[in-house]
Design a protein around this motif. Structure first.
Motif, short mmCIF file in Angstrom:
data_model
loop_
_atom_site.label_atom_id
_atom_site.label_comp_id
_atom_site.label_asym_id
_atom_site.label_seq_id
_atom_site.Cartn_x
_atom_site.Cartn_y
_atom_site.Cartn_z
N LEU A 1 0.83 -1.21 0.00
CA LEU A 1 0.00 0.00 0.00
C LEU A 1 0.87 1.25 0.00
CD1 LEU A 1 -2.18 -1.42 2.85
CD2 LEU A 1 -2.97 -1.16 0.50
N LYS A 2 0.40 2.28 -0.70
CA LYS A 2 1.06 3.59 -0.73
C LYS A 2 0.14 4.61 -0.10
CE LYS A 2 5.02 3.68 -3.02
NZ LYS A 2 6.24 4.16 -2.44
N SER A 3 0.70 5.55 0.61
CA SER A 3 -0.07 6.63 1.21
C SER A 3 -0.21 7.75 0.19
CB SER A 3 0.64 7.14 2.46
OG SER A 3 -0.10 8.18 3.05
N ILE A 4 -1.46 8.04 -0.19
CA ILE A 4 -1.74 9.10 -1.16
C ILE A 4 -2.81 10.00 -0.54
CG2 ILE A 4 -2.61 9.64 -3.48
CD1 ILE A 4 -1.60 6.83 -4.30
N ASN A 5 -2.46 11.26 -0.30
CA ASN A 5 -3.39 12.23 0.31
C ASN A 5 -3.98 11.67 1.60
OD1 ASN A 5 -2.97 14.02 -1.82
ND2 ASN A 5 -4.59 13.09 -3.02
N ASP A 6 -3.14 11.17 2.47
CA ASP A 6 -3.55 10.63 3.79
C ASP A 6 -4.47 9.41 3.70
OD1 ASP A 6 -2.04 12.51 5.16
OD2 ASP A 6 -3.69 13.96 5.15
N ALA A 7 -4.50 8.74 2.56
CA ALA A 7 -5.28 7.50 2.42
C ALA A 7 -4.36 6.42 1.87
CB ALA A 7 -6.45 7.72 1.47
N LEU A 8 -4.59 5.19 2.31
CA LEU A 8 -3.80 4.08 1.79
C LEU A 8 -4.46 3.53 0.53
CD1 LEU A 8 -2.91 2.23 5.09
CD2 LEU A 8 -1.36 3.50 3.61
N LYS A 9 -3.68 3.41 -0.53
CA LYS A 9 -4.17 2.89 -1.81
C LYS A 9 -3.34 1.68 -2.21
CE LYS A 9 -7.01 6.34 -2.49
NZ LYS A 9 -8.42 6.24 -2.51
N LEU A 10 -3.99 0.70 -2.79
CA LEU A 10 -3.31 -0.52 -3.25
C LEU A 10 -2.31 -0.16 -4.34
CD1 LEU A 10 -3.16 -3.66 -3.31
CD2 LEU A 10 -4.88 -3.56 -5.09
N LYS A 11 -1.05 -0.56 -4.15
CA LYS A 11 -0.04 -0.35 -5.18
C LYS A 11 0.16 -1.61 -6.00
CE LYS A 11 4.47 1.07 -6.36
NZ LYS A 11 5.84 0.98 -6.14
N ASN A 12 0.27 -2.76 -5.31
CA ASN A 12 0.57 -4.00 -6.02
C ASN A 12 0.32 -5.19 -5.09
OD1 ASN A 12 1.41 -5.70 -8.03
ND2 ASN A 12 3.40 -4.73 -8.32
N ILE A 13 0.20 -6.34 -5.70
CA ILE A 13 0.19 -7.60 -4.95
C ILE A 13 1.54 -8.25 -5.21
CG2 ILE A 13 -0.87 -9.87 -4.71
CD1 ILE A 13 -3.53 -8.55 -5.51
#
Length: 76
Positions: free
Chosen positions: A20-32
């Protein structure tokens, strides 16, 4: 040898290693990055290169399928 009772659902034993990557204070899936196999008592095993590759992310997690929507993943 113990007999099987009912069907085996691999989703109960094999899980994705999610980065997961932090984008604008939210965690978003980057990769499996790989698969985790459940051992017991909250312990999982995976390949070393899966962990190494996932370290580029802000957080790594175990993915769990949402039973209501097979395309959606939850994580902890």
């Amino acid at each position: 040898m113990y007999p099987l009772i009912g069907p085996i659902d691999s989703n109960e034993f094999i899980f994705p290693l999610i980065g997961l990557k932090s984008i604008n204070d939210a965690l978003k899936l980057k990769n499996i990055y790989g698969t985790l196999s459940y051992v017991k008592n909250g312990f999982f095993v995976t390949a070393g290169h899966s962990i190494t590759n996932s370290l580029e992310c802000d957080k790594i997690a175990v993915g769990f399928q949402n039973p209501d929507n097979i395309k959606e993943w939850k994580y902890e």
